[in-house]
Motif scaffolding. Structure first.
Motif, PDB file in Angstrom:
ATOM      1  N   PHE A 250       0.819  -1.213   0.000  1.00 18.85           N
ATOM      2  CA  PHE A 250       0.000   0.000   0.000  1.00 18.85           C
ATOM      3  C   PHE A 250       0.854   1.265   0.000  1.00 18.85           C
ATOM      4  CE2 PHE A 250      -2.316  -3.459   2.013  1.00 18.85           C
ATOM      5  CZ  PHE A 250      -3.481  -3.490   1.259  1.00 18.85           C
TER       6      PHE A 250
ATOM      7  N   THR B 238       0.356   5.646   0.711  1.00 22.50           N
ATOM      8  CA  THR B 238      -0.816   5.918   1.534  1.00 22.50           C
ATOM      9  C   THR B 238      -0.396   6.125   2.987  1.00 22.50           C
ATOM     10  OG1 THR B 238      -1.329   3.622   2.170  1.00 22.50           O
ATOM     11  CG2 THR B 238      -2.112   4.372   0.027  1.00 22.50           C
ATOM     12  N   GLY B 239      -1.331   6.623   3.786  1.00 15.44           N
ATOM     13  CA  GLY B 239      -1.113   6.727   5.217  1.00 15.44           C
ATOM     14  C   GLY B 239      -0.237   7.895   5.625  1.00 15.44           C
TER      15      GLY B 239
ATOM     16  N   PRO C  91       2.229   3.351   4.715  1.00 14.39           N
ATOM     17  CA  PRO C  91       1.488   3.588   5.950  1.00 14.39           C
ATOM     18  C   PRO C  91       2.199   3.032   7.176  1.00 14.39           C
ATOM     19  CG  PRO C  91       0.558   1.721   4.797  1.00 14.39           C
ATOM     20  CD  PRO C  91       1.620   2.279   3.900  1.00 14.39           C
TER      21      PRO C  91
ATOM     22  N   ASN D 251      -3.241   7.038   8.706  1.00 17.56           N
ATOM     23  CA  ASN D 251      -3.134   5.582   8.558  1.00 17.56           C
ATOM     24  C   ASN D 251      -4.479   4.888   8.714  1.00 17.56           C
ATOM     25  OD1 ASN D 251      -0.234   5.387   8.145  1.00 17.56           O
ATOM     26  ND2 ASN D 251      -0.068   6.116  10.258  1.00 17.56           N
TER      27      ASN D 251
ATOM     28  N   SER E 122      -5.711   4.475   5.280  1.00 16.58           N
ATOM     29  CA  SER E 122      -4.973   3.655   4.324  1.00 16.58           C
ATOM     30  C   SER E 122      -5.742   2.366   4.040  1.00 16.58           C
ATOM     31  CB  SER E 122      -3.595   3.286   4.884  1.00 16.58           C
ATOM     32  OG  SER E 122      -2.987   2.273   4.091  1.00 16.58           O
TER      33      SER E 122
ATOM     34  N   ARG F 189      -4.631  -0.310   3.668  1.00 20.06           N
ATOM     35  CA  ARG F 189      -4.033  -1.411   4.435  1.00 20.06           C
ATOM     36  C   ARG F 189      -4.920  -1.782   5.612  1.00 20.06           C
ATOM     37  NH1 ARG F 189       1.803  -1.455   7.713  1.00 20.06           N
ATOM     38  NH2 ARG F 189       1.657  -3.629   8.397  1.00 20.06           N
TER      39      ARG F 189
END
Length: 327
Positions: free
Chosen positions: A132, A135-136, A212, A219, A222, A224
């Protein structure tokens, strides 16, 4: 938790959940247009407004926020209409997953995609990379974070909170009117740090080299950790109204906060191309999930950005009144 309340306890019930980098005060432009006999409850999420910065366990997605708010559902005399803006839209969907029988209807205003923010490539939420990347907490602009922590109110630096709010929270900053200082106050109420905003990050072998972490606000969004698409399988399905602006620069299929989109525009170097790392189709994902969910209505305001309840307060209030009456 700090909670703002208004109206008689037995009035038509509305629960307002604010978005990221704001607080319950961000609803003020809308509240002026709502009936006085409604029971309105607007909490400050943890780490925002006057609520304590308790820290956020991102491995639970947005459940820390949703679990904080869930007891408020039982405090109404009747089932509430739950309204969630941006991050708050994700929290509202989590509440729907956990307590569908306690909600009369949902209004999602410019909500985060059910598949989270960034890092997915198609309408099914397929991850772009296995970790991922992009992201985050690792995706946050460090200059914005620094100035947010300093509670900067100026315009000298491009990433100042005021400039970000003017550029991205609305399509036209004139929409803030006399409320700009009040709304900036809500933004500056954000608690900053690894456990709150933006959260921790990680390194990645995939572009853009960051990913992330497991703590903090960004997060929680995210993919994830966040996947809200399970609402399509709920046995009880309150009606959903999805309201958005066609000029939203934050939640869109070409979001200026999606590193894949910034890479495509040449603003983040090294982008590996459309096939390897396409921008997230946020609007398409939300529409696909809500279509599978069933009872939903999509409303799009032209010339409107990320905050329809600020930019089109009277129209938003009228739509909310329709939802409340039907509920």
């Amino acid at each position: 938790m700090h909670v703002t309340t208004r109206g008689p306890a037995d009035g038509p019930a509305v629960l307002l959940i604010h978005g990221n980098c704001s607080s319950s005060g961000y609803w003020e432009p809308l509240l002026r247009h709502l009936p006085q006999d409604w029971r309105i409850v607007a909490p400050d999420l943890r780490g925002y407004g006057e609520s304590p910065a308790l820290g956020v366990d991102a491995t639970r997605g947005v459940r820390d926020f949703a679990d904080d708010i869930a007891p408020l559902l039982a405090g109404f005399a009747r089932k509430p209409v739950v309204v969630g803006h941006s991050l708050g839209g994700g929290v509202a969907m989590q509440l729907l997953l956990d307590h569908p029988e306690s909600i009369a209807a949902l209004v999602l205003e410019a909500p985060v995609s059910p598949y989270g923010f960034g890092g997915t490539r198609d309408l099914d939420g397929t991850p772009t990379t296995p970790d991922f990347a992009g992201t985050g907490g690792g995706s946050a602009n460090p200059d914005f974070v620094r100035l947010l922590a300093a509670k900067d109110r100026g315009t000298e630096e491009q990433a100042s909170p005021r400039n970000v709010m003017r550029a991205f929270y609305v399509a036209d900053p004139a929409a803030f009117g006399d409320d700009e200082e009040l709304l900036l106050d809500t933004m500056l109420s954000t608690a900053v740090g690894d456990d709150q905003y933006p959260g921790t990050g990680s390194t990645s072998d995939h572009w853009p080299g960051v990913g992330p972490g497991d703590r903090g606000v960004l997060n929680t969004l995210s993919p994830r950790w966040l996947n809200l698409s399970g609402i399509v399988d709920l046995p009880v399905k309150p009606p959903i109204t999805w309201i958005r602006g066609d000029q939203d620069a934050i939640v869109s299929d070409a979001s200026f906060f999606d590193l894949a989109q910034l890479g495509k525009l040449g603003l983040v170097p090294g982008w590996p191309g459309e096939e390897a790392c396409p921008p997230q189709p946020m609007i398409g994902q939300t529409r696909a999930v809500l279509t599978a969910y069933g009872p939903y209505t999509e409303i799009v305001y032209e010339g409107c950005g990320h905050s329809p309840h600020v930019e089109r307060a009277e129209d938003f209030a009228a739509e909310l009144a329709r939802v409340v009456a039907a509920a």
